[in-house]
Design a protein around this motif. Structure first.
Motif, PDB file in Angstrom:
ATOM      1  N   ASN B 217      -0.871  74.597   8.849  1.00  0.00           N
ATOM      2  CA  ASN B 217      -1.517  73.427   9.435  1.00  0.00           C
ATOM      3  C   ASN B 217      -2.610  73.845  10.410  1.00  0.00           C
ATOM      4  OD1 ASN B 217      -1.293  71.635  12.145  1.00  0.00           O
ATOM      5  ND2 ASN B 217      -1.275  70.355  10.316  1.00  0.00           N
ATOM      6  N   VAL B 219      -3.971  72.253  12.983  1.00  0.00           N
ATOM      7  CA  VAL B 219      -3.740  71.961  14.405  1.00  0.00           C
ATOM      8  C   VAL B 219      -2.806  73.009  15.011  1.00  0.00           C
ATOM      9  CG1 VAL B 219      -2.877  70.257  16.054  1.00  0.00           C
ATOM     10  CG2 VAL B 219      -4.136  69.497  14.049  1.00  0.00           C
ATOM     11  N   ALA B 220      -1.725  73.325  14.294  1.00  0.00           N
ATOM     12  CA  ALA B 220      -0.811  74.366  14.780  1.00  0.00           C
ATOM     13  C   ALA B 220      -1.528  75.705  14.831  1.00  0.00           C
ATOM     14  CB  ALA B 220       0.413  74.450  13.869  1.00  0.00           C
ATOM     15  N   ILE B 222      -4.591  76.333  15.502  1.00  0.00           N
ATOM     16  CA  ILE B 222      -5.431  76.439  16.705  1.00  0.00           C
ATOM     17  C   ILE B 222      -4.560  76.901  17.879  1.00  0.00           C
ATOM     18  CG2 ILE B 222      -6.735  75.094  18.416  1.00  0.00           C
ATOM     19  CD1 ILE B 222      -7.850  73.448  16.028  1.00  0.00           C
ATOM     20  N   GLY B 223      -3.387  76.305  18.008  1.00  0.00           N
ATOM     21  CA  GLY B 223      -2.475  76.691  19.079  1.00  0.00           C
ATOM     22  C   GLY B 223      -2.006  78.129  18.959  1.00  0.00           C
ATOM     23  N   GLN B 224      -1.927  78.623  17.736  1.00  0.00           N
ATOM     24  CA  GLN B 224      -1.459  79.996  17.505  1.00  0.00           C
ATOM     25  C   GLN B 224      -2.596  81.007  17.528  1.00  0.00           C
ATOM     26  OE1 GLN B 224       0.355  78.887  13.804  1.00  0.00           O
ATOM     27  NE2 GLN B 224       2.426  79.072  14.624  1.00  0.00           N
TER      28      GLN B 224
END
Lengths: 416, 251
Positions: B217, B219-220, B222-224
């Protein structure tokens, strides 16, 4: 030189979260929507909070200018609010019949908010704006809603745009979008949609993301009010974000007009979960007619917290206190930026300030500066307005400006 | 899904991948060696472009004014039928060079299909994996621009994109850009260097592939830190909304 923080525990927790929670942390408090750029500069989880500070999972302390995106107005764990909540919790909270403290809270809001003749409670800002729009439609028997571009009124499909995931064209087909502060365009929209516009919904001033915040033009609100009156259209003020940081009587009062419906949440109870729609007498029947409620909407503890919060805000003249603190911070940041020859823009009301380094229109320089600030203990974000809370001390402001100075020196050296 | 938008994607993004295919895949390059022929695709109420094969290279040019073999299509739907195999094109000119169309060009499109819709087993070969992913990367960038210019909802997203170049890059691979001007998008299939106003970068070719295939995903990621964004995020945000529609058209 301030210590440069690292966040291994946040990273580890986030990696686990991504296995069991869609996108790890969803929404505005997540790293994608929150624009944590670069991701390595930001913590992702907090361990505890007190007053103006939050500590992340790695034990790093931050002066927090996001204030949980607004709810923290008196300081995290404010003793007066927490004591009132604890007292109520010992009596009752979520029960079959509501506790009459609900009436006390409504009375207090009616006495506090200039345009309020009644109050209706829910949980989130999105509940309040959705209820207000339904109420306007029930009152007018019309479909269309006017929005000002750059708005944010929550996350229900009607508040989103046609290109958002999960939104279908029918969700937004009655939305009309006009430019903020453009009265002629608004008047034209009314002309083009005669007898069809149920409501105009707006924040008291434009405090959207990615752009300097903009106050209403002179007489703008007076003209909008008159236009709505003449057309039989409901004027809704979404005061979810700005509420009580400009004026305890409502941000419409600050700008010298009265909304038909005004929505509050965030600062209403210093972090306890309650939101409210306040309205004029002539909207009360329509609000009564709605099938609109929720399992926790009449829980008593947040009402007790809300009462204590508003009473304390009145005692300390909270909006002016926050504006003064925000102004002190603003002056310090502007002077520091000038020292390094940076064109820092600090816009919006100082209690709700928005930051942008305007030297680089791509905003990458701004993002670099924000990252250096965050790594040293000021929690700010790149493209959202910030929040002042009443517990912020002069020493906190001084420390913030020192860190901002250090961050400016780093980016200056990097780009020289 | 809008047939006209799909026709623009099919011509500019799918058939527009053939020049890159001929550069990257020896088997494809061999098919055009010594050939001097051009094929024009002329879609009524839709796009028009020519694939030029000359000196062992292939290029893609807009319009059909100078083509040897011209394939007219009476509607976007008819042209889309060529891509999904339900329409057999009839040339309006260039019958003497029809052999290339029937043999070499058909083989080229078969190879292209192998790379754009690969068998899972084929992706185990690192070279094939890399080539396939790079072809897909450019195809997606081109499709994004076409959707932003022709699809109603894509145009809505593009109406919020301010002027400037949005760089899209793979950390250990290629870079491209979407150039936005007055809300019209143009795909630039080369690294824009420092001339961009926002950037979305995939950590490596594996991450890019997993995103393209919907295995991870965005969005995830980007966080990772697997996907990095910077600059004018409102541009990236709106490009991502169009990207969401790319999957709809390319499925």
């Amino acid at each position: 030189m301030h210590k440069v923080y690292e966040f291994p525990k946040s990273r580890e927790a986030f990696a686990h979260a991504c296995e069991v929670i869609p996108s790890g942390i969803y929404g505005h408090q997540g790293p994608a929507e929150g624009c944590y750029i670069p991701i390595e500069a930001f913590p992702l989880y907090s361990q505890k909070a007190q007053g103006s500070y939050l500590w992340d999972l790695d034990g790093n302390r931050f002066i927090d200018y996001m204030c949980a995106y607004g709810p923290n107005i008196l300081g995290y764990n404010d003793p007066d609010v927490d004591e009132a909540a604890a007292r109520q919790r010992a009596i009752s909270d979520c029960t079959t019949l509501p506790n009459p403290i609900m009436i006390d809270f409504a009375d207090l809001l009616v006495d506090t908010v200039a345009s309020a003749d009644w109050a209706f409670f829910a949980k989130n800002g999105n509940d309040a704006t959705s209820g207000a729009v339904m109420c306007a439609r029930a009152h007018t028997h019309r479909k269309k809603i006017v929005f000002f571009k750059g708005y944010y009124h929550g996350v229900s499909p009607w508040t989103q745009k046609i290109d958002y995931a999960g939104v279908i064209p029918e969700d937004v087909e009655n939305n009309i979008y006009v430019d903020w502060n453009n009265y002629d365009q608004l008047a034209q929209a009314f002309e083009d949609n005669k007898d069809e516009i149920a409501a105009v919904i707006a924040q008291p001033y434009m405090h959207g993301n990615f752009a300097d915040n903009t106050f209403p033009a002179k007489d703008f609100w007076a003209k909008v009010r008159k236009l709505c009156d003449n057309a039989g259209t409901v004027l809704i003020v979404d005061d979810v974000r700005a509420g009580f940081r400009m004026d305890l009587a409502g941000s419409d009062h600050y700008f010298g007009f009265e909304a038909d419906l005004i929505c509050f949440c965030k600062a209403l109870a210093n972090g306890y979960n309650v939101s409210a729609i306040c309205g004029k007498k002539h909207m009360m029947n329509a609000m009564s007619s709605l099938a609109f409620t929720g399992s926790y909407w009449m829980s008593a503890v947040p009402f007790a917290a809300g009462i204590a919060c508003i009473e304390k805000m009145k005692r300390i003249n909270c909006p002016q206190l926050l504006i003064d603190k925000g102004q002190m911070l603003k002056d310090g940041l502007l002077a520091t930026a000038k020292k390094y020859d940076y064109d820092l823009h600090v816009t919006g009301i100082p209690s709700l300030f928005y930051l942008r380094i305007a030297d680089d229109l791509s905003l990458m320089l701004h993002q670099e500066w924000v990252a250096e600030c965050v790594k040293r203990g000021i929690f700010i974000t790149n493209h959202h307005n910030h929040f002042i809370n009443a517990s912020l001390s002069d020493e906190d402001i001084k420390e913030t400006i020192e860190i901002a100075d250090e961050a400016f020196s780093i980016i200056k050296e990097r780009h020289s | 899904m809008d047939a006209k938008t799909l026709a623009y994607i099919n011509l500019n993004a799918i058939l527009g991948s053939i020049p890159r295919l001929c550069e990257m895949v020896p088997e494809a390059k061999k098919l055009i060696e010594g050939k001097d022929v051009s094929i024009g695709f002329d879609v009524k109420d839709g796009p028009a472009a020519t694939l030029v094969f000359k000196d062992g290279k292939c290029s893609f040019v807009e319009g059909v004014n100078n083509c040897d073999v011209k394939l007219p299509f009476s509607s976007p739907e008819k042209f889309n039928g060529l891509i999904d195999g339900t329409t057999t094109p009839i040339p309006s000119k260039g019958f003497t060079k029809i052999g290339f169309l029937l043999k070499n060009f058909t083989k080229l499109t078969d190879i292209l299909t192998n790379y754009l819709q690969p068998e899972p087993s084929a992706l185990k070969d690192p070279k094939f994996f890399e080539t396939s992913t790079i072809l897909m990367f450019h195809l997606i960038v081109e499709a994004l621009a076409q959707i932003g210019n022709h699809d109603d909802i894509g145009k809505f997203s593009a109406s919020y994109i301010t002027d400037g170049a949005i760089k899209v890059a793979i950390g250990d691979g290629p870079a491209a850009a979407i150039d936005a001007k007055n809300h019209v998008l143009k795909a630039i299939h080369e690294d824009p260097g420092d001339n961009y106003t926002s950037c979305m970068e995939f950590k490596d070719i594996r991450v890019a592939r997993d995103l393209f295939d919907g295995n991870i995903n965005a969005v995830a990621s980007i966080g990772q830190g697997k996907v990095r964004i910077r600059g004018m995020i409102s541009q990236v945000d709106n490009v991502n909304r169009i990207l969401d529609r790319v999957a709809l058209y390319l499925t």
